[in-house]
Design a protein around this motif. Structure first.
Motif, mmCIF file in Angstrom:
data_model
loop_
_atom_site.group_PDB
_atom_site.id
_atom_site.type_symbol
_atom_site.label_atom_id
_atom_site.label_comp_id
_atom_site.label_asym_id
_atom_site.label_seq_id
_atom_site.Cartn_x
_atom_site.Cartn_y
_atom_site.Cartn_z
ATOM 1 N N ARG A 40 0.852 -1.366 -0.145
ATOM 2 C CA ARG A 40 -0.243 -0.179 0.042
ATOM 3 C C ARG A 40 0.783 1.221 -0.003
ATOM 4 N NH1 ARG A 40 -3.664 -2.410 4.865
ATOM 5 N NH2 ARG A 40 -4.455 -4.014 3.700
ATOM 6 N N THR A 41 0.236 2.155 -0.791
ATOM 7 C CA THR A 41 1.057 3.626 -0.790
ATOM 8 C C THR A 41 0.718 4.229 0.472
ATOM 9 O OG1 THR A 41 -0.677 4.659 -1.839
ATOM 10 C CG2 THR A 41 0.854 3.712 -3.439
ATOM 11 N N PRO A 42 1.621 5.357 0.798
ATOM 12 C CA PRO A 42 1.048 6.147 1.918
ATOM 13 C C PRO A 42 -0.520 6.572 1.962
ATOM 14 C CG PRO A 42 3.359 6.717 1.367
ATOM 15 C CD PRO A 42 2.691 5.819 0.288
ATOM 16 N N ASP A 43 -0.880 7.118 0.701
ATOM 17 C CA ASP A 43 -2.246 7.350 0.772
ATOM 18 C C ASP A 43 -3.490 6.361 1.107
ATOM 19 O OD1 ASP A 43 -0.629 9.513 -0.854
ATOM 20 O OD2 ASP A 43 -2.618 10.434 -1.297
ATOM 21 N N GLU A 44 -2.914 5.127 0.494
ATOM 22 C CA GLU A 44 -4.064 4.067 0.582
ATOM 23 C C GLU A 44 -3.691 3.537 1.926
ATOM 24 O OE1 GLU A 44 -3.370 1.830 -3.791
ATOM 25 O OE2 GLU A 44 -2.047 1.250 -2.220
ATOM 26 N N ARG A 45 -2.711 3.640 2.793
ATOM 27 C CA ARG A 45 -2.825 3.367 4.276
ATOM 28 C C ARG A 45 -3.674 4.359 4.994
ATOM 29 N NH1 ARG A 45 3.037 2.392 3.375
ATOM 30 N NH2 ARG A 45 3.449 4.420 4.200
ATOM 31 N N LEU A 46 -3.646 5.569 4.581
ATOM 32 C CA LEU A 46 -4.451 6.563 5.272
ATOM 33 C C LEU A 46 -5.939 6.221 4.908
ATOM 34 C CD1 LEU A 46 -2.601 10.017 5.091
ATOM 35 C CD2 LEU A 46 -3.093 8.368 6.960
ATOM 36 N N ALA A 47 -6.328 5.979 3.640
ATOM 37 C CA ALA A 47 -7.501 5.598 2.866
ATOM 38 C C ALA A 47 -8.231 4.555 3.687
ATOM 39 C CB ALA A 47 -7.557 5.276 1.545
ATOM 40 N N ARG A 48 -7.313 3.411 3.968
ATOM 41 C CA ARG A 48 -7.917 2.293 4.915
ATOM 42 C C ARG A 48 -8.345 2.617 6.273
ATOM 43 N NH1 ARG A 48 -7.144 -1.733 8.412
ATOM 44 N NH2 ARG A 48 -7.942 -3.564 8.022
ATOM 45 N N LEU A 49 -7.851 3.790 6.921
ATOM 46 C CA LEU A 49 -8.210 4.220 8.167
ATOM 47 C C LEU A 49 -9.715 4.775 8.105
ATOM 48 C CD1 LEU A 49 -5.064 5.902 9.713
ATOM 49 C CD2 LEU A 49 -6.264 3.784 10.223
ATOM 50 N N ILE A 50 -9.925 5.394 6.958
ATOM 51 C CA ILE A 50 -11.254 5.852 6.632
ATOM 52 C C ILE A 50 -12.288 4.873 6.739
ATOM 53 C CG2 ILE A 50 -12.771 6.976 4.953
ATOM 54 C CD1 ILE A 50 -10.317 8.762 4.155
ATOM 55 N N HIS A 51 -11.936 3.738 6.105
ATOM 56 C CA HIS A 51 -12.882 2.545 6.127
ATOM 57 C C HIS A 51 -12.745 1.884 7.272
ATOM 58 C CE1 HIS A 51 -14.241 3.046 1.670
ATOM 59 N NE2 HIS A 51 -13.029 3.563 1.723
ATOM 60 N N HIS A 52 -11.808 1.833 7.979
ATOM 61 C CA HIS A 52 -11.411 1.017 9.447
ATOM 62 C C HIS A 52 -10.937 1.754 10.207
ATOM 63 C CE1 HIS A 52 -12.497 -2.353 6.624
ATOM 64 N NE2 HIS A 52 -11.830 -1.929 5.903
ATOM 65 N N PRO A 53 -11.634 2.949 10.786
ATOM 66 C CA PRO A 53 -10.872 3.686 11.944
ATOM 67 C C PRO A 53 -10.327 2.994 13.017
ATOM 68 C CG PRO A 53 -13.097 4.401 11.244
ATOM 69 C CD PRO A 53 -13.021 3.119 10.640
ATOM 70 N N ASN A 54 -9.339 3.623 13.599
ATOM 71 C CA ASN A 54 -8.853 3.082 14.676
ATOM 72 C C ASN A 54 -9.636 3.360 16.026
ATOM 73 O OD1 ASN A 54 -6.484 1.985 13.544
ATOM 74 N ND2 ASN A 54 -5.484 4.094 13.936
#
Length: 202
Positions: free
Chosen positions: A104-118
């Protein structure tokens, strides 16, 4: 001359900018993310929108150069974002979960947090139900500005009835952890990623 004041809706652009320019362990992350808004979508703008009573900015003659933002009840804040904040962002950013984490790119790592927030561990919230983020641009660092901002937020949280506040910090960010320890924060947990959860009683 630096001043601290409550954040206003008109400060949103400044919060996005400062969030990005401090997202690399306190350093400028502009070169890391293709989408300059992604970091702020997750770590700054929701607080201005849904917890404005606990959002303060640092400014000087050049403008806003820092912020401290928090939420009184972390679990309630998480629920509100799930209802009100994340849905429209999920429509804009694809969930990259199908891509192996290592690719995953840095952007994709953040996008995952949008869908799966900590979400914060319940055992932490029992004693430290509030949480915060603080970020200062280099010109606002030093001189006691960070400590003054933290105390401003501590007072607001304490007056609202919070018994304690927690935060997350990268384990390698020794400057930040030293700053938090100076303010009385203690390590509460260490995550698999190496990040620390720290808390202080109010």
């Amino acid at each position: 001359m630096f001043g601290i004041r409550p954040a206003q809706p008109s400060d949103q652009g400044s919060l996005y900018r400062i969030c990005l320019e401090t997202a690399d362990s306190g350093g400028d992350a502009t070169h890391i993310y293709r989408d300059p808004l992604l970091v702020g979508h997750i770590y700054a703008a929701p607080y201005l929108a849904y917890a404005p009573a606990f959002a303060f900015v640092l400014e000087d003659g050049k403008g806003v150069c820092g912020y401290v933002i928090g939420a009184l009840d972390t679990r309630e804040f998480e629920s509100e974002l799930e209802r009100e904040w994340w849905p429209h962002l999920r429509a804009q950013y694809a969930d990259p979960s199908a891509i192996p984490a290592i690719r995953r790119t840095p952007d994709e790592r953040l996008a995952r947090l949008i869908h799966h927030p900590n979400t914060a561990p319940q055992n932490i919230l029992n004693a430290y139900p509030s949480h915060l983020h603080i970020d200062l641009l280099p010109r606002g660092q030093g001189g006691g500005n960070g400590q003054r901002m933290m105390q401003r937020l501590f007072t607001a949280l304490r007056e609202a009835g919070s018994p304690g506040v927690h935060l997350g910090v990268g384990g390698s960010n020794t400057r930040a952890t030293g700053f938090y320890r100076h303010l009385g924060f203690q390590e509460l947990a260490r995550e698999a990623s190496g990040s620390l959860l720290m808390g202080v009683k109010l």
